[in-house]
Design an enzyme around this catalytic site. Structure first.
Site, mmCIF file in Angstrom:
data_model
loop_
_atom_site.group_PDB
_atom_site.id
_atom_site.type_symbol
_atom_site.label_atom_id
_atom_site.label_comp_id
_atom_site.label_asym_id
_atom_site.label_seq_id
_atom_site.Cartn_x
_atom_site.Cartn_y
_atom_site.Cartn_z
ATOM 1 C CE LYS A 153 -6.054 0.139 2.002
ATOM 2 N NZ LYS A 153 -6.776 -0.310 3.139
ATOM 3 C CD GLU A 167 -2.787 1.549 2.230
ATOM 4 O OE1 GLU A 167 -2.573 0.519 3.388
ATOM 5 O OE2 GLU A 167 -3.497 2.396 2.308
HETATM 6 P P1 13P Z 1 -8.904 4.997 4.981
HETATM 7 O O1 13P Z 1 -9.780 4.109 4.133
HETATM 8 O O2 13P Z 1 -9.586 5.348 6.304
HETATM 9 O O3 13P Z 1 -7.769 5.777 4.274
HETATM 10 O O4 13P Z 1 -8.013 3.532 5.650
HETATM 11 C C1 13P Z 1 -7.541 2.553 4.711
HETATM 12 C C2 13P Z 1 -6.313 2.016 5.232
HETATM 13 O O5 13P Z 1 -6.417 0.977 5.511
HETATM 14 C C3 13P Z 1 -5.270 2.975 4.964
HETATM 15 O O6 13P Z 1 -4.130 2.054 5.410
#
Ligand code: 13P
Length: 338
Positions: A218, A176
């Site tokens: 992600k 991510e």
């Molecule tokens: P948000 O959708 O609140 O941004 O959180 C997602 C997430 O896991 C961030 O690492």
């Protein structure tokens, strides 16, 4: 690479479903509880997560749940471990394994995400506890002269080493990189920072021999900074995001799941819907929302035992709306029809 990992990665982005990110660290969940005037005790955190995870039929639109270290060890009032509860409702348990973004030495205002030390042993322990996928989040700051190549490289390398350790442990890694919405930059600056970050990330993943078919990406949508004077429509955000992903995400990645990153819950749904209406890309486009799934539920629950049903209805509604957006079948009037 075992078929199991490919199957699990694909199951997380199955049709009409997405991921619930419920892996807020103790510091972050305290901020969320402060907003509703609730003390962040371990028992309140357990009750909150129990409310979310026992939502009736939540498995219809939630494929997997990302947990935090404390949460993966907790159980329901009746003593059922959360991991077992999720599995019996058809959801795959996951775990956040990074230890947070820390200042990157010699790079003012930029961060590198840490957590590699002891990760092999922690992954083995999490697998024993039932985790089947993991998450590691790197944050990228768009600003004057940032992101730098140095910060992009440091985070890409760490994410690739994390992903390799996950696959060694038979855990599907979600990588991510989050280009933050903070700042007044325009949408093109976000597109540029995202493209550079993705190129470096996939180059390091390949170098570290990570099997992309057993991973998920992600990432943020391509949006202007929160403070930008040039805000754009959901359709423009969707088009820009599909354009950047199509040029910078290899087709062997089975799915891209978005974070909500401070977008409103309805924006997060509408923008995902617009992208799936465009279609024609090689990966699934899905969600892994934290705030955009939880915010209405947290507000409706408010820490009150008698409001558990209201909190669950709010979560079920957002999950259903996002499930529809997976197929481009959502429209805003479905919000009020709920
Ligand atoms: P948000 O959708 O609140 O941004 O959180 C997602 C997430 O896991 C961030 O690492």
């Amino acid at each position: 690479m075992s078929d199991w990992m490919h199957t699990t990665a694909r199951a997380l982005v199955a049709a009409d479903k997405g991921i619930l990110a419920a892996d807020e660290s103790t510091g972050t969940i305290k901020k969320r509880f402060d907003a509703i005037g609730l003390d962040s005790t371990e028992e309140h955190r357990r009750q909150y997560r129990q409310m979310l995870f026992t939502t009736p039929e939540i498995g219809n639109h939630i494929s997997g749940v990302i947990l935090y270290d404390e949460t993966i060890r907790q159980s329901t009032d009746d003593g059922v471990p959360f991991v077992k509860l999720l599995e019996s409702a058809g959801m795959i348990p996951g775990i956040k394994v990074d230890t947070g973004a820390k200042p990157l030495a010699l790079f003012p205002n930029e961060t590198v995400t840490e957590g590699l030390d002891g990760l092999r042993e922690r992954l083995a322990a999490y697998r024993d506890l039932g985790a089947r996928f993991a998450k590691w989040r790197a944050t990228v700051i768009v600003g004057d002269g940032t992101p730098t190549d140095g910060a992009i490289l440091a985070n890409a390398h760490a994410m690739a080493r994390y992903a390799a350790l996950c696959q060694e442990a038979e855990i599907v890694p979600i990588v991510e990189p989050e280009i933050l919405m903070d700042g007044d930059h325009d949408i093109d600056a976000c597109a540029d920072a995202t493209a550079r970050t993705l190129d470096e990330l996939f180059s390091h993943l390949r170098l570290m021999r990570v099997d992309l078919a057993g991973t998920l990406l992600k990432v943020n949508m391509i949006v202007p900074g929160k403070g930008s004077a040039n805000q754009v429509s959901d359709a423009e955000i969707a088009a820009a995001t599909v354009r950047v992903l199509s040029s910078h995400v290899p087709s062997d990645v089975p799915g891209v799941v978005f974070l909500s990153g401070g977008m409103s819950d309805e924006q997060a749904t509408s923008r995902l819907n617009e992208m799936n209406r465009i279609g024609g890309f090689p990966w699934e486009l899905s969600f892994s929302y934290g705030r955009a799934l939880q915010a209405p539920s947290l507000a409706a629950w408010g820490g009150r035992h008698e409001s558990v049903d209201a909190g669950q209805r709010a979560l079920a509604h957002r999950a259903r709306m996002n499930g529809l957006a997976r197929a481009g079948a959502y429209s805003p009037d479905m919000e009020s029809a709920a």
